[in-house]
Write a protein that holds these residues in place. Structure first.
Motif, PDB file in Angstrom:
ATOM      1  N   GLY A 278       0.659  -1.070  -0.373  1.00 56.32           N
ATOM      2  CA  GLY A 278      -0.427  -0.334   0.453  1.00 56.32           C
ATOM      3  C   GLY A 278       1.150   1.536  -0.164  1.00 56.32           C
ATOM      4  O   GLY A 278       0.685   2.314  -0.688  1.00 56.32           O
ATOM      5  N   LEU A 279       1.953   1.420   0.870  1.00 57.81           N
ATOM      6  CA  LEU A 279       2.770   2.455   1.163  1.00 57.81           C
ATOM      7  C   LEU A 279       3.847   2.204  -0.443  1.00 57.81           C
ATOM      8  O   LEU A 279       3.690   3.873  -0.691  1.00 57.81           O
ATOM      9  CB  LEU A 279       3.330   2.145   2.015  1.00 57.81           C
ATOM     10  CG  LEU A 279       4.203   3.112   1.799  1.00 57.81           C
ATOM     11  CD1 LEU A 279       3.593   4.547   2.590  1.00 57.81           C
ATOM     12  CD2 LEU A 279       6.003   3.116   3.542  1.00 57.81           C
ATOM     13  N   ALA A 280       4.038   1.276  -1.440  1.00 57.19           N
ATOM     14  CA  ALA A 280       4.383   1.202  -2.096  1.00 57.19           C
ATOM     15  C   ALA A 280       3.972   2.240  -3.464  1.00 57.19           C
ATOM     16  O   ALA A 280       4.259   3.131  -4.441  1.00 57.19           O
ATOM     17  CB  ALA A 280       4.833   0.298  -2.639  1.00 57.19           C
ATOM     18  N   ALA A 281       2.395   2.049  -3.353  1.00 60.24           N
ATOM     19  CA  ALA A 281       1.897   2.945  -4.597  1.00 60.24           C
ATOM     20  C   ALA A 281       1.651   4.159  -3.878  1.00 60.24           C
ATOM     21  O   ALA A 281       1.521   5.306  -5.396  1.00 60.24           O
ATOM     22  CB  ALA A 281       0.519   1.817  -3.783  1.00 60.24           C
ATOM     23  N   ILE A 282       1.277   4.711  -3.013  1.00 63.83           N
ATOM     24  CA  ILE A 282       1.945   6.179  -2.521  1.00 63.83           C
ATOM     25  C   ILE A 282       2.792   6.551  -3.038  1.00 63.83           C
ATOM     26  O   ILE A 282       3.605   7.558  -3.942  1.00 63.83           O
ATOM     27  CB  ILE A 282       1.671   6.203  -1.198  1.00 63.83           C
ATOM     28  CG1 ILE A 282       0.346   6.091  -0.696  1.00 63.83           C
ATOM     29  CG2 ILE A 282       1.862   7.285  -0.554  1.00 63.83           C
ATOM     30  CD1 ILE A 282      -0.394   5.693   0.705  1.00 63.83           C
ATOM     31  N   LEU A 283       4.047   6.331  -2.946  1.00 61.66           N
ATOM     32  CA  LEU A 283       5.596   6.408  -3.357  1.00 61.66           C
ATOM     33  C   LEU A 283       5.892   6.353  -4.893  1.00 61.66           C
ATOM     34  O   LEU A 283       6.061   7.454  -5.233  1.00 61.66           O
ATOM     35  CB  LEU A 283       6.355   5.342  -3.020  1.00 61.66           C
ATOM     36  CG  LEU A 283       6.499   5.205  -1.643  1.00 61.66           C
ATOM     37  CD1 LEU A 283       7.529   4.207  -1.345  1.00 61.66           C
ATOM     38  CD2 LEU A 283       7.463   6.759  -1.208  1.00 61.66           C
ATOM     39  N   ALA A 284       4.720   5.435  -5.948  1.00 59.46           N
ATOM     40  CA  ALA A 284       4.857   4.851  -7.011  1.00 59.46           C
ATOM     41  C   ALA A 284       3.860   5.293  -7.703  1.00 59.46           C
ATOM     42  O   ALA A 284       4.384   6.447  -9.484  1.00 59.46           O
ATOM     43  CB  ALA A 284       5.193   3.695  -7.549  1.00 59.46           C
ATOM     44  N   HIS A 285       2.675   6.007  -7.397  1.00 59.26           N
ATOM     45  CA  HIS A 285       1.897   7.060  -7.632  1.00 59.26           C
ATOM     46  C   HIS A 285       1.497   8.180  -7.408  1.00 59.26           C
ATOM     47  O   HIS A 285       0.923   8.563  -6.969  1.00 59.26           O
ATOM     48  CB  HIS A 285       0.750   6.254  -7.818  1.00 59.26           C
ATOM     49  CG  HIS A 285       0.771   5.555  -8.822  1.00 59.26           C
ATOM     50  ND1 HIS A 285       0.841   5.453 -10.337  1.00 59.26           N
ATOM     51  CD2 HIS A 285       1.051   4.110  -8.543  1.00 59.26           C
ATOM     52  CE1 HIS A 285       0.821   3.446 -10.733  1.00 59.26           C
ATOM     53  NE2 HIS A 285       1.035   3.430  -9.705  1.00 59.26           N
ATOM     54  N   PRO A 286       2.514   9.587  -7.035  1.00 60.05           N
ATOM     55  CA  PRO A 286       2.734  10.391  -5.895  1.00 60.05           C
ATOM     56  C   PRO A 286       1.403  11.266  -6.556  1.00 60.05           C
ATOM     57  O   PRO A 286       1.175  12.385  -6.217  1.00 60.05           O
ATOM     58  CB  PRO A 286       4.275  11.019  -5.780  1.00 60.05           C
ATOM     59  CG  PRO A 286       4.746  10.498  -7.609  1.00 60.05           C
ATOM     60  CD  PRO A 286       4.510   9.383  -7.425  1.00 60.05           C
ATOM     61  N   GLY A 287       1.082  11.677  -7.475  1.00 56.09           N
ATOM     62  CA  GLY A 287       0.894  12.507  -8.301  1.00 56.09           C
ATOM     63  C   GLY A 287      -1.462  12.089  -7.736  1.00 56.09           C
ATOM     64  O   GLY A 287      -1.311  13.360  -7.792  1.00 56.09           O
ATOM     65  N   ARG A 288      -1.487  11.025  -7.454  1.00 54.31           N
ATOM     66  CA  ARG A 288      -2.172   9.991  -6.895  1.00 54.31           C
ATOM     67  C   ARG A 288      -2.617  11.083  -5.146  1.00 54.31           C
ATOM     68  O   ARG A 288      -3.661  11.849  -5.271  1.00 54.31           O
ATOM     69  CB  ARG A 288      -2.588   9.496  -6.963  1.00 54.31           C
ATOM     70  CG  ARG A 288      -2.814   8.270  -8.467  1.00 54.31           C
ATOM     71  CD  ARG A 288      -2.918   7.601  -8.767  1.00 54.31           C
ATOM     72  NE  ARG A 288      -3.567   6.880  -9.834  1.00 54.31           N
ATOM     73  CZ  ARG A 288      -4.528   6.697 -10.900  1.00 54.31           C
ATOM     74  NH1 ARG A 288      -5.912   7.072 -10.345  1.00 54.31           N
ATOM     75  NH2 ARG A 288      -4.287   5.804 -11.864  1.00 54.31           N
ATOM     76  N   PHE A 289      -1.584  11.177  -4.445  1.00 55.35           N
ATOM     77  CA  PHE A 289      -1.861  11.288  -3.385  1.00 55.35           C
ATOM     78  C   PHE A 289      -1.878  12.209  -2.794  1.00 55.35           C
ATOM     79  O   PHE A 289      -1.528  12.577  -1.702  1.00 55.35           O
ATOM     80  CB  PHE A 289      -1.468   9.879  -2.933  1.00 55.35           C
ATOM     81  CG  PHE A 289      -2.310   9.135  -3.373  1.00 55.35           C
ATOM     82  CD1 PHE A 289      -3.366   8.261  -3.105  1.00 55.35           C
ATOM     83  CD2 PHE A 289      -1.218   7.652  -4.222  1.00 55.35           C
ATOM     84  CE1 PHE A 289      -4.039   7.163  -3.246  1.00 55.35           C
ATOM     85  CE2 PHE A 289      -2.045   6.400  -4.462  1.00 55.35           C
ATOM     86  CZ  PHE A 289      -3.346   5.901  -4.077  1.00 55.35           C
ATOM     87  N   ALA A 290      -1.002  12.970  -3.533  1.00 51.59           N
ATOM     88  CA  ALA A 290       0.602  14.399  -3.086  1.00 51.59           C
ATOM     89  C   ALA A 290      -1.152  15.102  -2.197  1.00 51.59           C
ATOM     90  O   ALA A 290      -1.839  15.529  -2.772  1.00 51.59           O
ATOM     91  CB  ALA A 290       1.006  15.140  -4.323  1.00 51.59           C
ATOM     92  N   GLY A 291      -0.504  15.562  -0.962  1.00 53.33           N
ATOM     93  CA  GLY A 291      -1.813  16.672  -0.277  1.00 53.33           C
ATOM     94  C   GLY A 291      -1.996  16.296   0.695  1.00 53.33           C
ATOM     95  O   GLY A 291      -3.428  16.995   0.924  1.00 53.33           O
ATOM     96  N   LYS A 292      -2.295  14.812   0.470  1.00 54.05           N
ATOM     97  CA  LYS A 292      -3.890  14.000   0.758  1.00 54.05           C
ATOM     98  C   LYS A 292      -3.740  13.560   1.685  1.00 54.05           C
ATOM     99  O   LYS A 292      -2.794  12.974   2.396  1.00 54.05           O
ATOM    100  CB  LYS A 292      -4.474  13.144  -0.391  1.00 54.05           C
ATOM    101  CG  LYS A 292      -5.047  13.934  -2.278  1.00 54.05           C
ATOM    102  CD  LYS A 292      -5.767  12.762  -2.839  1.00 54.05           C
ATOM    103  CE  LYS A 292      -5.601  14.099  -3.752  1.00 54.05           C
ATOM    104  NZ  LYS A 292      -6.573  12.810  -5.363  1.00 54.05           N
TER     105      LYS A 292
END
Length: 405
Positions: A278-292
């Motif tokens: 799950g954390l790997a997804a946040i690292l690999a797809h920063p555009g989806r999660f930045a600031g959220k």
């Protein structure tokens, strides 16, 4: 699958499993650019979230099924979860494992009171044998993910997450067979309509993403996320995820290793590969999660100590915090001392030395020296190389850790 089903499962398993915390991690948030909340299901007694589904499914057994006993097939966390909760309920459990299952997993499963049967060279062969035994002996087969009771039990995780962190803007769950993601997505749909729910798979095993896209399933190869390395996803979870329109993200192997290291160094949390996905997804797809505000789960912590050590060292190499230096040096007294003094003066810590005269040196009057040096960052590493070059040494940097996936 409804919110009522999942709330009923939560009531059913209360006291049988640990209600794990959902905590913000400042170190992980700084590294990702998102406000990350970690659901620590690695704190369950068996070290993984699988207890939720196993506890609920076993609680749903009829008196006749309880008397006959249960059977499951698993080489990992599901095996221990079924064994533990069957034992707590006073129910006989048989666990079929492939012959290649590490002895430590066999011993742990037996330690929870289950009878372990080693059969087959593959998971498919072990599963077929488990179904044969279930039919022959009248046992109830407990599937790791393709079962409504298991799915409802796994879905209790998101109830706790949203209770502890109600302001989440998105949630991310690892996907193997799909039970965890399907249960959590079904609950979130009613609890928080419109809340983005994502699944994540590793690049070598994107079976759920492929099935959702209508593509042929093509998976395989080594992965550190073996807990979600699934070819045959659950048909029930697949149908639920299609109905709910859940997107499954795919991450490279390297992102999983980075997530394991970040959790260990930053959050002080031990995660297995699947548990860090799950954390790997946040690292690999920063555009989806930045600031959220993003919630994800550390859904398992059962990682071999040697594998964890290797992951941490590989991460240090990639980050430039360990240098591998090769030098061709004159074979005369005082040279090694001079090199060590230059490294020390620049603040480096030599952690390994290899000195070859006979086999690798280009001349009989020279030697090859290989150093592994611990440094704070890339800048300090560059300063050490510069200090050695200032002493007229020819320095070659060794390769960093390979970038898997």
């Amino acid at each position: 699958m409804t919110l009522a089903d999942i709330r009923a499962a939560a009531a059913r398993i209360a006291g049988a499993i640990l209600r794990t915390p959902t905590l913000p991690s400042h170190a992980v948030s700084r590294a990702t650019g998102a406000q990350v909340f970690l659901k620590l299901d690695n704190l369950q007694a068996t070290g993984a979230f699988k207890e939720r589904g196993a506890a609920n499914r076993i609680a749903l057994l009829t008196p006749r099924e309880r008397a006959a006993g249960v059977i499951a097939m698993s080489a990992g966390n599901h095996a221990q979860a079924v064994a533990r909760h069957a034992s707590l309920a006073g129910i006989a459990a048989t666990i079929v494992m492939p012959r290649f299952t590490p002895a430590t997993k066999v011993v742990r499963t037996e330690g929870w009171g289950a009878r372990v049967v080693l059969h087959g060279e593959t998971l498919a062969e072990a599963a077929a044998h488990a179904h044969e035994l279930a039919l022959r002996d009248g046992l109830t087969f407990i599937h790791p993910y393709d079962d409504p009771g298991v799915i409802a039990g796994q879905g209790t995780m998101v109830l706790e997450m949203l209770e502890d962190a109600p302001a989440l803007n998105a949630v991310v769950f690892p996907v193997g067979g799909g039970g965890l993601l399907a249960g959590c997505a079904a609950a979130a749909r009613e609890l928080r309509p419109g809340l983005p729910v994502y699944g994540v798979e590793v690049a070598g095993y994107p079976a759920m993403a492929q099935r959702l896209a209508g593509s042929p399933v093509a998976v395989g190869g080594p992965t550190i996320a073996e807990g979600i390395a699934v070819r045959d996803v659950g048909e029930l979870p697949l149908a639920l995820l299609r109905e709910l329109g859940v997107e499954v993200l795919v991450v490279p192997e390297r992102a999983v290793e980075q997530a394991i290291a970040l959790l260990a160094e930053g959050a002080k949390v031990v995660a297995e590969g699947a548990g860090a996905a799950g954390l790997a997804a946040i690292l690999a797809h920063p555009g989806r999660f930045a600031g959220k505000a993003v919630g994800t789960t550390v859904c398992g912590g059962n990682i071999d100590a040697r594998i964890l050590a290797n992951v941490l060292l590989r991460n240090l190499l990639r980050d430039g915090r360990i240098l591998r230096l090769h030098l061709d040096i004159p074979d005369r007294p005082g040279v090694l001392a001079d090199i060590a003094a230059r490294v020390a003066a620049a603040g480096g810590n030599v952690i390994e030395v290899s000195h070859q005269r006979l086999f690798a040196a280009p001349s009989v009057q020279s030697a090859e020296l290989e150093l592994m040096v611990e440094v704070r960052d890339t800048a300090q590493g560059n300063a050490i190389v510069a200090a050695l070059e200032a002493g007229c040494y020819v320095v070659r940097r060794g390769c960093s850790a390979p970038a898997p996936g």
